[in-house]
Design an enzyme around this catalytic site. Sequence first.
Site, PDB file in Angstrom:
ATOM      1  N   TYR A   1     -10.008  -1.889  -0.059  1.00  0.00           N
ATOM      2  CA  TYR A   1      -8.748  -1.147   0.093  1.00  0.00           C
ATOM      3  C   TYR A   1      -8.974  -0.354   1.083  1.00  0.00           C
ATOM      4  CZ  TYR A   1      -4.476   1.195  -1.607  1.00  0.00           C
ATOM      5  OH  TYR A   1      -3.164   1.750  -1.526  1.00  0.00           O
TER       6      TYR A   1
ATOM      7  N   ARG B   1       4.009  -3.171   9.740  1.00  0.00           N
ATOM      8  CA  ARG B   1       3.552  -1.618   9.763  1.00  0.00           C
ATOM      9  C   ARG B   1       2.328  -1.682   8.639  1.00  0.00           C
ATOM     10  NH1 ARG B   1       1.936   1.453   6.009  1.00  0.00           N
ATOM     11  NH2 ARG B   1       3.799   2.276   5.052  1.00  0.00           N
TER      12      ARG B   1
ATOM     13  N   LYS C   1      -3.963  -4.978  -2.148  1.00  0.00           N
ATOM     14  CA  LYS C   1      -3.420  -4.196  -3.228  1.00  0.00           C
ATOM     15  C   LYS C   1      -3.520  -4.992  -4.572  1.00  0.00           C
ATOM     16  CE  LYS C   1      -1.116  -0.976  -0.874  1.00  0.00           C
ATOM     17  NZ  LYS C   1      -0.863   0.512  -1.290  1.00  0.00           N
TER      18      LYS C   1
ATOM     19  N   GLU D   1       5.356  -4.309   0.651  1.00  0.00           N
ATOM     20  CA  GLU D   1       4.115  -3.371   1.137  1.00  0.00           C
ATOM     21  C   GLU D   1       4.376  -3.602   2.540  1.00  0.00           C
ATOM     22  OE1 GLU D   1       2.272  -1.931  -1.102  1.00  0.00           O
ATOM     23  OE2 GLU D   1       1.591  -0.625   0.652  1.00  0.00           O
ATOM     24  N   ASP D   2       4.345  -2.087   3.144  1.00  0.00           N
ATOM     25  CA  ASP D   2       4.108  -2.093   4.620  1.00  0.00           C
ATOM     26  C   ASP D   2       5.106  -2.873   5.681  1.00  0.00           C
ATOM     27  OD1 ASP D   2       2.134  -0.707   3.754  1.00  0.00           O
ATOM     28  OD2 ASP D   2       0.400  -1.571   4.550  1.00  0.00           O
TER      29      ASP D   2
ATOM     30  N   ASP E   1       6.419  -0.139  -2.450  1.00  0.00           N
ATOM     31  CA  ASP E   1       5.315   0.848  -2.805  1.00  0.00           C
ATOM     32  C   ASP E   1       5.361   1.900  -1.713  1.00  0.00           C
ATOM     33  OD1 ASP E   1       2.804   1.506  -3.953  1.00  0.00           O
ATOM     34  OD2 ASP E   1       1.746   0.541  -2.507  1.00  0.00           O
ATOM     35  N   ASP E   2       5.635   1.653  -0.606  1.00  0.00           N
ATOM     36  CA  ASP E   2       5.572   2.750   0.431  1.00  0.00           C
ATOM     37  C   ASP E   2       6.294   3.660   0.348  1.00  0.00           C
ATOM     38  OD1 ASP E   2       3.249   1.840   2.178  1.00  0.00           O
ATOM     39  OD2 ASP E   2       4.507   0.083   2.086  1.00  0.00           O
TER      40      ASP E   2
ATOM     41  N   ASN F   1      -3.299   6.597   6.550  1.00  0.00           N
ATOM     42  CA  ASN F   1      -4.090   5.568   6.504  1.00  0.00           C
ATOM     43  C   ASN F   1      -4.548   4.889   7.570  1.00  0.00           C
ATOM     44  OD1 ASN F   1      -4.898   6.123   3.864  1.00  0.00           O
ATOM     45  ND2 ASN F   1      -2.907   5.355   3.106  1.00  0.00           N
TER      46      ASN F   1
ATOM     47  N   ASN G   1      -3.469   8.662  -2.795  1.00  0.00           N
ATOM     48  CA  ASN G   1      -2.889   7.507  -2.420  1.00  0.00           C
ATOM     49  C   ASN G   1      -2.193   6.834  -3.472  1.00  0.00           C
ATOM     50  OD1 ASN G   1      -3.314   4.588  -2.030  1.00  0.00           O
ATOM     51  ND2 ASN G   1      -4.203   5.215  -0.326  1.00  0.00           N
TER      52      ASN G   1
END
Length: 627
Positions: free
Chosen positions: A141, A194, A212, A283-284, A306-307, A462, A513
Amino acid sequence: MGIGNKLRLSSSLSRMLHRRILYSSARSFTTTEGHRPTIVHKRSLDILHDPWFNKGTAFTMTERDRLDLRGLLPPNVMDSEQQIQRFMTDLKRLEEQARDGPSDPNALAKWRILNRLHDRNETMYYKVLIANIEEYAPIVYTPTVGLVCQNYSGLFRRPRGMYFSAEDRGEMMSMVYNWPAEQVDMIVVTDGSRILGLGDLGIHGIGISVGKLDLYVAAAGINPQRVLPVMIDVGTNNEKLLKDPMYLGLQQHRLENGEYIEVIDEFMEAVFTRWPNVIVQFEDFQSKWAFKLLQRYRNSYRMFNDDVQGTAGVAIAGLLGAVRAQGRPMIDFPKMKIVVAGAGSAGIGVLNAARKTMARMLGNTETAFDSAQSQFWVVDAQGLITEGRDNIDPEALPFARKTKEMDRQGLKEGASLVEVVREVKPDVLLGLSAVGGLFSKEVLEAMKGSTSTRPAIFAMSNPTKNAECTAQEAFSILGDNIIFASGSPFKNVDLVPFLVAGNGHVGHCNQGNNMYLFPGIGLGILLSGTPIVSDGMLQAAAECLAAYMSEEEVLKGIIYPPISRIRDITKRIAAAVIKEAIEEELAGGYREMDARELQKLSEEGLMEYVENNMWSPEYPTLVYKDD
Ligand SMILES: NC(=O)C1=CN([C@@H]2O[C@H](COP(=O)(O)OP(=O)(O)OC[C@H]3O[C@@H](n4cnc5c(N)ncnc54)[C@H](O)[C@@H]3O)[C@@H](O)[C@H]2O)C=CC1
Ligand SMILES: CC(=O)C(=O)O
Ligand SMILES: [Mg+2]
C-alpha cells in the site's frame, strides 16, 4: 527409491518431454502467419496462467475474443519485441535500486518478492501479510504502491483484475463473464486519473485497486477469491504516457463529458448485472468526476467513494482525537479553527463531514451550520478561497470566506497559506493538497502562533514525497507538544537531538489514512446486506474509529490505532455499520443471516457474526472429483 518409483518417474518424465516437444513444435507453427493453429483446451485466466500458451500482452484482439480474454489484459496489444524491451528495461532498473523517500531503498524489490508470492500462493501471501502487516502495508500500500504504479509497465508480469476500456463499449455486459469467479463481493475501481498525489497515471493506476483490495483481505477478511481490482481505461492526459511506446493503455486523450459517463454507466450496469450484491469502491478518480459519479450512483448502487467519504471519516476521527488530546471533551470540536490546504475530492470530503459533525454538536439548526462553516479557512492552488474568487468551484463555494470578514482579519482572496496561518492562528493545519513540502519551515514557524494548547498538523497527502511536511520537520520546529498525523507512515521522531521545549522526548507519528475505515465500511455493507451506503453508516464508522483510542493513548498524542490492530478495528467498524443499517431499516441480511435474525443479535452476537464471516488464510483440505 524403489524400482517401481523409478519406472513411474521415467515414464512421467518421458511424457513430459514428449509434451514439451509437441508443444514447442506446435508453437513454432503459430508464430508464422497462416500456419496451422495450436488447439488449446483452456480459456480465460487458465491460459494466462499456463506458461506454455501465455503470450501476455501479445494476444491479438481476435484471439482475446476467441479465448474469453477480453478485459483480462491491458488493452494495448504489444508484439514480442516490445514485450522483451519492456522486460529488459525493468531488469536494468533493478540495478539502480528503487527509492521512495528516506524510508526504505529496497521497497520495490520487496514488492516484487511479495507479488511473486501473491501469484504463486495466495493463502501464504495473505498469511505473511497479516502476520507482518506493520512491515508490509507500506509495501503493498502507500507509499510503495505509488512507486509500483509509476513503474507499472516494467513490473507487469501476470495480470491481476479486469480492464474495461473505451474500446470495449457495447461489450462490457458480456466480457464481465470472462472473470472466472461466480461470486464477487468487492470491486475497487479506478480510472487512473489521480493516483495518490501522483496525478494521471493512466492504466498503471490499477496498482492502487490491487493494493486497496489487499487491505480488504488482510484487514477485513474479505475472501481473496471474491475481490476484483478494476481499471477503466478511458485514455490518459499524461503526455509522457501518450508518447511512451511501452505504455500498456489506450494512447488517446481521456474521454470527456457524456462519452466518459457512458463508459462508467456501462461498467456499473455490467458488474451489477453479473454480481447484484457486489460493492464497488471508487478510488482515485480526479475530483471533477469523483463527486459527480458519487451523486449519480449512490442512491441506486452499493458503492462509495473512498477518497471523498473514507478520508472524511478518518479525518473526523483524527480531529476529534486532537480535541481530546488537549484534555478537552469532544463536544469542544466546534470551537476548533481549522485551516485546510487542498480543496479537491479529499479536502472537500473532509470539510463537508467536519462541518456536519460540528453542526450536529451545535444542535443541527441553520445557525449551527453557519457557525460551523465559519471555523474553516480553505487554501487551494490559488490561495485562500473567498467569495471574491471568479469561477469558484461549486463544491468549494460553501467554504468561501466572506470578503468583509476577511478584510477585518487582514486577509484577501488568494492569500498565501503562511499569511492565513499567521492571521488565523489555527488549532489544526490539515493538508490534502498533494504538494510535498507545502508546510514549509515558514508555515510551521507560523503555527507557533496557534492559540491551541496542543496544535495539530495533519500532512495527509500520499505518497511520502507528497506529504505536506515530514514528521521530523513538524516536531523539530514545533516541539513535541503537538499532534502529528500523515497519510503515509513516518517513524516516531526522537526529539533529544533537537533540544526543543516540551514535555517528552518522542514525537508520536500517527498514520491518518483511509485504510482505517474503508475495509470496515466494505465489510459492514456486505454483512448487513444494505442496498446503499448512507451518510449515517459512514458517520457510525467514523465515530467507532474516534472512540477506539483510550483517554491515556490520546493524551500521549496517539489518535489512531497502530496498524497491527487493523483487523480488530475493522471488525468493530463493520459491526457499527451493520448496527446503523439495522437502525435505518436498510439491513437485508447476508446468506443464512436474514434481516430478522440480524435484528435479534446482541452487541456481542453482532461482533461474533462479523468475526465468523472474516476469511483467514488457512489451507483447506483438497479432494479431487471428476466433472
Ligand atoms: N491520507 C488519506 O487517507 C488520503 C490522502 N489523500 C491525498 O490527498 C491528496 C489530494 O487528493 P485529491 O483531493 O483527490 O486531489 P485533487 O487534485 O483533487 O486536489 C488537490 C487540491 O490541492 C490544491 N492545491 C494544489 N496546490 C496547492 C498549494 N500550493 N497550496 C494549497 N493547495 C494546493 C488544489 O487546488 C486542489 O484543490 C493526494 O495526495 C492524495 O494522496 C487522498 C485521499 C485519502
Ligand atoms: C489513501 C488514498 O486513498 C489516497 O491517497 O488517495
Ligand atoms: Mg485514494
